[in-house]
Motif scaffolding. Structure first.
Motif: not given
Length: 297
Positions: A95-101, A110-120
């Protein structure tokens, strides 16, 4: 006498009919690598089945481990513990993985720095050695949260271990759904969440299921983190709750291979066959789900 005009060619004439001498070589190397991998797999399976054939009987899954009598020893507690650990791991991480995806693909900017940091960080965590997660589980979950070395601690630690794999696989499955499906649903008046829940997720189920099974297949064979988390080798009872002691098949196999008696080595080979059977059963479920819900776009 007039000649017919030449047919217009759309392909690049400089590439048409060009002989690529490395292409057959590369294809041959791929086939050779595949054949070598399959050969090693067949040899390994043949050796394990042959070595453990004498103990592939009901004693293996009906009896509990024994240190003194290998002819009466079994792996019931390890089999039940493995099933419990994997079931709880899937209940926590899926559940956590699917909701995160869903958040990263459908809502995150994608232009927000925190979202890019999460992906990295997700991509980096997918390559962290499993023993590091074992140390994290021991320090934070077992001692910091005071959960002890229990079944719950092992499941939470393995969930952290395979969570990046689940997120990446779910993101790829969601991304593969055509954008026209979303646009058509929104055009008919559906809300973004209704579009995700009724159109995107059902279409992404085959890819998500495949990624989940691959992640759990990694978790089921892990021994290093569980050595730190109390997966003791000699358990003569089945866990009845998430706060009980436990053992799993990889730990039990490791313990039997350390024994000097040949009978314990035969037991280890038979337990490997049982572990492979559980893996094949999980993969069969993933294949059935993929074929049942797969759609052609």
């Amino acid at each position: 006498m007039t000649t017919a005009p030449a047919r217009h060619r759309t392909e690049n004439p400089s590439l048409a009919g060009r002989f690529r001498p490395l292409e057959p070589l590369f294809k041959g190397m791929l086939l050779a690598s595949l054949a070598l991998a399959v050969l090693f797999l067949v040899v390994l399976l043949s050796y394990v089945v042959t070595e453990g054939w004498d103990r592939l009987d009901p004693r293996l899954w009906e009896n509990f481990p024994s240190k003194l009598y290998p002819e009466r020893a079994g792996a019931q507690s390890a089999i039940v513990g493995t099933i419990y650990v994997i079931a709880l791991t899937g209940a926590f991480c899926v559940p956590i993985g699917v909701m995160t995806a869903i958040y990263l693909e459908e809502y995150a900017d994608g232009s927000r720095w925190w979202n890019r940091m999460i992906e990295l960080n997700i991509q980096n965590l997918a390559g962290v050695p499993s023993i590091v997660y074992g140390i994290l589980g021991l320090g934070v979950i077992a001692r910091g949260l005071d959960l002890g070395r229990t079944l719950l601690t092992a499941s939470l630690t393995l969930s952290l271990l395979v969570l990046p794999v689940v997120i990446i696989a779910a993101r790829e499955a969601i991304r593969a759904v055509p954008g026209s499906i979303r646009q058509a649903s929104l055009a008919l008046g559906a809300t973004p969440w209704q579009t995700i829940a009724r159109q995107v997720l059902p279409a992404a189920v085959p890819g998500i299921a495949t990624g989940v099974i691959l992640a759990l297949s990694r978790a089921i064979g892990e021994a290093a983190p569980l050595l730190l988390l109390g997966a003791v080798t000699h358990i003569t009872f089945n866990p009845s709750g998430i706060t009980d002691s436990y053992t799993v098949l990889p730990i039990q196999i490791f313990n039997w291979t350390k024994q000097p008696e040949a009978e314990f080595h035969t037991l280890a080979s038979a337990a490997i066959v049982i572990l492979l059977f559980i893996l094949l059963a999980m993969n069969s479920v993933a294949i059935w789900v993929r074929n049942r819900y797969q759609k052609r776009w």
